[in-house]
Enzyme design. Structure first.
Site, mmCIF file in Angstrom:
data_model
loop_
_atom_site.group_PDB
_atom_site.id
_atom_site.type_symbol
_atom_site.label_atom_id
_atom_site.label_comp_id
_atom_site.label_asym_id
_atom_site.label_seq_id
_atom_site.Cartn_x
_atom_site.Cartn_y
_atom_site.Cartn_z
ATOM 1 N N ASP A 140 48.098 36.802 56.229
ATOM 2 C CA ASP A 140 48.295 35.356 56.169
ATOM 3 C C ASP A 140 49.714 34.934 56.518
ATOM 4 O O ASP A 140 49.927 33.845 57.046
ATOM 5 C CB ASP A 140 47.868 34.786 54.814
ATOM 6 C CG ASP A 140 48.528 35.460 53.624
ATOM 7 O OD1 ASP A 140 49.351 36.377 53.819
ATOM 8 O OD2 ASP A 140 48.208 35.064 52.487
ATOM 9 N N ASP B 190 55.079 37.480 44.522
ATOM 10 C CA ASP B 190 53.722 37.936 44.207
ATOM 11 C C ASP B 190 53.645 39.257 43.450
ATOM 12 O O ASP B 190 52.773 39.419 42.599
ATOM 13 C CB ASP B 190 52.848 38.051 45.456
ATOM 14 C CG ASP B 190 52.536 36.710 46.082
ATOM 15 O OD1 ASP B 190 52.746 35.684 45.416
ATOM 16 O OD2 ASP B 190 52.087 36.682 47.235
#
Length: 883
Positions: free
Chosen positions: A72, A482
């Site tokens: 992504d 993350d």
């Protein structure tokens, strides 16, 4: 497996980075710079293996082992079967086009497997000011050409796991289709992706929005056209495929079909409504179009789902859901068929976070299903598989969950799911953190457990927020989005675990005490806190700290030079000072300021916000404003020089305001702008060059009209660009640091390509990331094979065999190119080239070679005129035999 994947969007630096693309359907050609080896630097990833969402995996259906993965925010990768690893293909994306590291669609040509296409662009709202593009390659991604589009694409937007939105006609490969978001409809190219035009006969651009009330434009964007699937049974070689299916982000009108090669389109009659069709996969051998539906676009959400089968010959629709919709708490997305065994289909419950994702398998076209795991008696589970994450042990997240939850999980955000079209035993699937796979899939049907392992080596997808390289202990400590961050004791090996105790969702800042580097502090995001942690053993173990009231996020944190005091500027409240326990509010400095420490005086700390520089000489209790006139907007990074009190370098600004690099030698009372540096976003220090007394300086900057990674060995008087056009990695404005122990080594942050480090071949330069293995001499055999060649370029594989009776601990193979060929990208070894002379040095993991064993590497290169094989190869000055 985390949910926060739009990291760059929150940074106030994107405006003005990209030049506007030409708003025409047939935009002019824009060549992407060709790969070229840097003259003195080799670039590698600090190994983490994964770390981000992989929404798409594409197997070429004409050539075995030709596989691509899209991410992504981290570009495209190609699978290397010989090394079972991935090769990055978009490292040439430059600063001005950083959005092109987000990939929303990927297509591999079955007519000409050398051709591959990527639809790129990260955000459709104003977080990414540039338009999208379609990249095309005729050499498997070694080089690219770009066709700019008159609209944006969203590789990191909601719905990015649906697809594939980009497809090549399997019979007439000059024809491609692209599904666009934001009301832009369906687009087509008839010249192999060079130009694009809107398909005006396709009139439904899609209307689904995740959240129509979102004023940022992120969740309120229309998902658009989400997949294109050809029915290869309706065409012949050289003629356009007649039947094409298209998925639309419209719950009432999700699937359309053309039976005249895209001239006209109709809504497929009888289709189910009320859900979005995430995937549409055709098993042409038995005439079934399978569709995976969810009530949401993903990749995180989805409460209800269905799976349907459409008979292309009769028009019959059949609900073949593995679970009744009333019993689902997830949507379906990952969808694949076994091309070797028609009727075998698999689908994933992509949004089943707790207790785990689920994968379903049918061998009778969806009439019956089996599960990857099921309950024996709740909460006890019986799994058909065994998870082996020994190659990336951090995938357990250090967790100790209670049943029915397990660690590591089978997955999360499992929207990419593919069975190898040539091998029914091999399956790969993407998650929010890695690519998992198995080569034992047939065991599923026999009731025998099969092993699932990470298949992710070489694919590095972390977003890097801060970096620290202490003078002793681990060479690198990182702050990552993350997955928190890592302590790397060996750059070439995957650490056993990310930071835990606490485990931040994202670490925003990390620092160590300059004269006592075992003392380390980090700050980050964590729901419910604590959001600061301390280590007394160089980051190996951590203890949570206390918080002042009002903290909402990590912010920045600094350790005093001797490690006795810390200053923290968290989100949600003001700057505070403390000794590792309770915190006291600092005065004289605004909330939200960036803080750093002097690297000599333990009582001196610095801060910056909105164009004003601040300093404290009492351990952060009180700050006073010092210099003004610094950039009041845009990115800002500053650091104090080790061993030099009051010596500070400041980088930052914005294209529509003050922008550059500044230097202070009086503790921030005054700053002098560094001439010749037009823009700068990071600054860091490393070991001084041989014969120099001042640390080497590193910056991500624009100097002499060129954006790149620069180094100065004379305190900023002169600069040299140390990266090249093949190694740009999009946006590198987060953090940079040199290594205080290895001259020339630099660590570079990226937004989705992990931590990059560079070593120089100059005297006194780097050692490849581990200990220096030395160079064996002679007693070797080399097999050099050109595996693919095209006009001006080629790909080669090299196998080096140890024919001696002694094991090697490392190797450096040399050869001369008789026709002046040039090395481009190399994998599983690090190249240097001077004129016709080439040296390939082992990667950290393949240096040891037992007697009789071999090491292999490969590369792409360029040639003019002829491309003869080298006549001789040498190892440590001795000649190898040639196979």
């Amino acid at each position: 497996m985390r949910r926060t994947r739009h990291l760059l969007a929150g940074l106030a630096l994107t405006a003005g980075l990209l030049a506007g693309a030409v708003p025409a359907a047939a935009a002019p050609e824009t060549p992407v710079p060709a790969a070229a080896a840097a003259p003195s630097y080799t670039w590698k990833n600090v190994r983490i293996d994964g770390g981000g969402f992989v929404p798409g995996i594409v197997f070429n259906r004409a050539e075995k082992d030709l596989v691509y993965a899209r991410t992504d925010i981290g570009g495209v990768y190609r699978w290397n079967q010989a090394t079972t690893s991935w090769t990055p293909l978009l490292d040439s994306v430059d600063w001005d086009h950083w959005g092109h590291t987000g990939v929303v669609g990927l297509a591999s040509d079955t007519v000409d497997p050398d051709r591959v296409y990527a639809a790129v662009g990260t955000y459709t709202n104003d977080w990414d000011p540039g338009n999208g593009a379609v990249l095309r390659s005729a050499d498997r991604g070694a080089t690219w050409q770009r066709a700019d589009l008159p609209f944006k694409l969203g590789g990191n937007m909601p719905g990015r796991g649906m697809g594939e939105r980009l497809a090549v006609d399997p019979h007439k490969n000059s024809v491609l289709y692209l599904g666009a978001p934001s009301g832009n409809g369906l687009w087509r190219s008839t010249d192999s992706g060079a130009t694009w035009s809107k398909v005006t006969s396709f009139t439904n651009p899609g209307n689904f929005q995740q959240d129509p009330t979102d004023t940022s434009g992120y969740n309120s964007d229309e998902q658009g056209i989400v997949w294109v699937t050809f029915d290869e049974s309706t065409g012949t070689a050289g003629s356009a495929t007649r039947t094409i299916y298209v998925g639309v982000g419209d719950k009432d009108n999700a699937v359309y079909r053309s039976t005249d090669a895209g001239a006209t389109w109709t809504r497929l009659p009888g289709q189910p409504t009320g859900h979005l069709a995430h995937k549409g996969v055709l098993d042409a051998a038995n005439g079934h179009l399978y569709l995976a539906y969810s009530d949401r676009a993903g990749p995180y959400d989805g409460g209800k789902g269905q799976v349907w089968r459409y008979a292309t010959a009769t028009g019959e629709w059949k609900d073949i859901s593995p679970v009744a919709e009333a019993d689902t708490f997830h949507g379906f997305s990952g969808l694949t068929v076994d091309r070797q065994k028609p009727g075998t289909v698999m689908v994933s419950a992509y949004s089943a976070w707790w207790p785990d994702t689920q994968i379903f398998r049918s061998t009778d076209s969806g009439a019956t299903w089996t599960k990857a795991w099921d309950y024996t008696a709740y909460p006890t589970r019986a799994d058909r598989y065994t998870m082996d994450v020994s190659s990336a042990p951090w995938l357990t997240w250090g967790g100790t969950p209670t049943a029915p939850e397990q660690t590591p999980k089978l997955g999360w955000m499992t929207e990419a799911l593919e069975i190898d079209p040539f091998d029914s035993n091999r399956m790969m699937y993407g998650t929010g953190a890695t690519i998992y796979g198995t080569t034992e899939l047939a065991k599923w049907d026999t009731g025998t457990n099969f092993t699932i392992k990470p298949m992710v080596q070489g694919l590095e997808e972390t977003a890097v927020l801060d970096l620290a390289s202490p003078p002793s202990g681990a060479p690198l400590i990182s702050a990552l989005g993350d997955i928190g961050g890592f302590r790397h004791t060996d750059l070439t090996k995957v650490p056993s675990m990310m930071f835990t105790g606490p485990n931040f969702t994202s670490t925003t800042s990390v620092d160590f005490a300059e004269t006592k580097p075992d003392t380390v502090v980090r700050a980050g995001h964590l729901d419910g806190g604590p959001r600061v942690a301390f280590s007394t053993d160089n980051g190996a173990d951590w203890s949570p700290g206390q918080e002042p009231s009002g903290v909402t996020g990590g912010g920045t944190v600094a350790a005093s030079a001797d490690g006795t005091r810390f200053v923290w500027s968290p989100d949600g409240t003001g700057v505070h000072t403390g000794t590792g326990g309770a915190w006291t509010a600092s005065t004289g400095i605004p909330a939200g300021a960036t803080v750093e420490s002097d690297r000599v005086d333990p009582k001196t700390f610095y801060g910056f916000k909105d164009g004003t520089f601040y300093a404290s000489t009492d351990g952060g209790a009180t700050f006073t404003a010092r210099a003004g006139g610094l950039p009041a907007k845009g990115n800002a990074r500053f650091k104090a020089v080790p061993g030099r009190k009051g010596d500070i370098w400041f980088a930052g600004g914005a294209t529509d305001s003050t922008y550059g690099l500044w230097h202070s030698t009086d503790g921030g009372a005054t700053f002098t702008r560094v001439s010749g540096v037009e823009q700068a976003d990071t600054v860091g220090f490393g070991k001084a060059a041989p014969g120099a007394s001042y640390p080497a300086l590193y910056t991500s900057a624009k100097i002499g009209g060129i954006r790149g990674i620069f180094r100065s060995t004379d305190a900023g008087a002169s600069w040299v660009r140390i990266n090249d056009d093949a190694h740009q990695w999009g946006w590198t404005g987060g953090a940079i640091t040199g290594d205080p122990r290895v001259y020339g080594r630099v660590y570079v942050s990226t937004n989705g390509r992990g931590i990059i480090y560079g070593d120089t071949a100059e005297t006194g330069g780097g050692d490849g990331g581990g200990t220096d293995p030395g160079t064996p001499t002679g007693a070797c055999k080399v097999a050099y094979k050109v595996t693919n060649q095209w006009q001006g370029g080629f790909q080669a594989d090299v196998t080096l065999t140890n024919t001696s009776t002694t094991a090697w601990t490392g190797w450096a193979l040399g050869w001369e190119y008789p026709a002046g060929q040039r090395i481009g990208q190399m994998w599983n070894a690090a190249p240097t080239q001077s004129g016709t002379a080439v040296t390939a040095r082992n990667a950290g993991w393949n240096g040891p070679v037992a007697a009789g064993a071999s090491a292999s590497f490969g590369f792409t290169g360029t040639w003019t005129g002829t491309n003869p094989v080298p006549a001789a190869f040498t190892l440590g000055g001795a000649t190898c035999s040639v196979a």
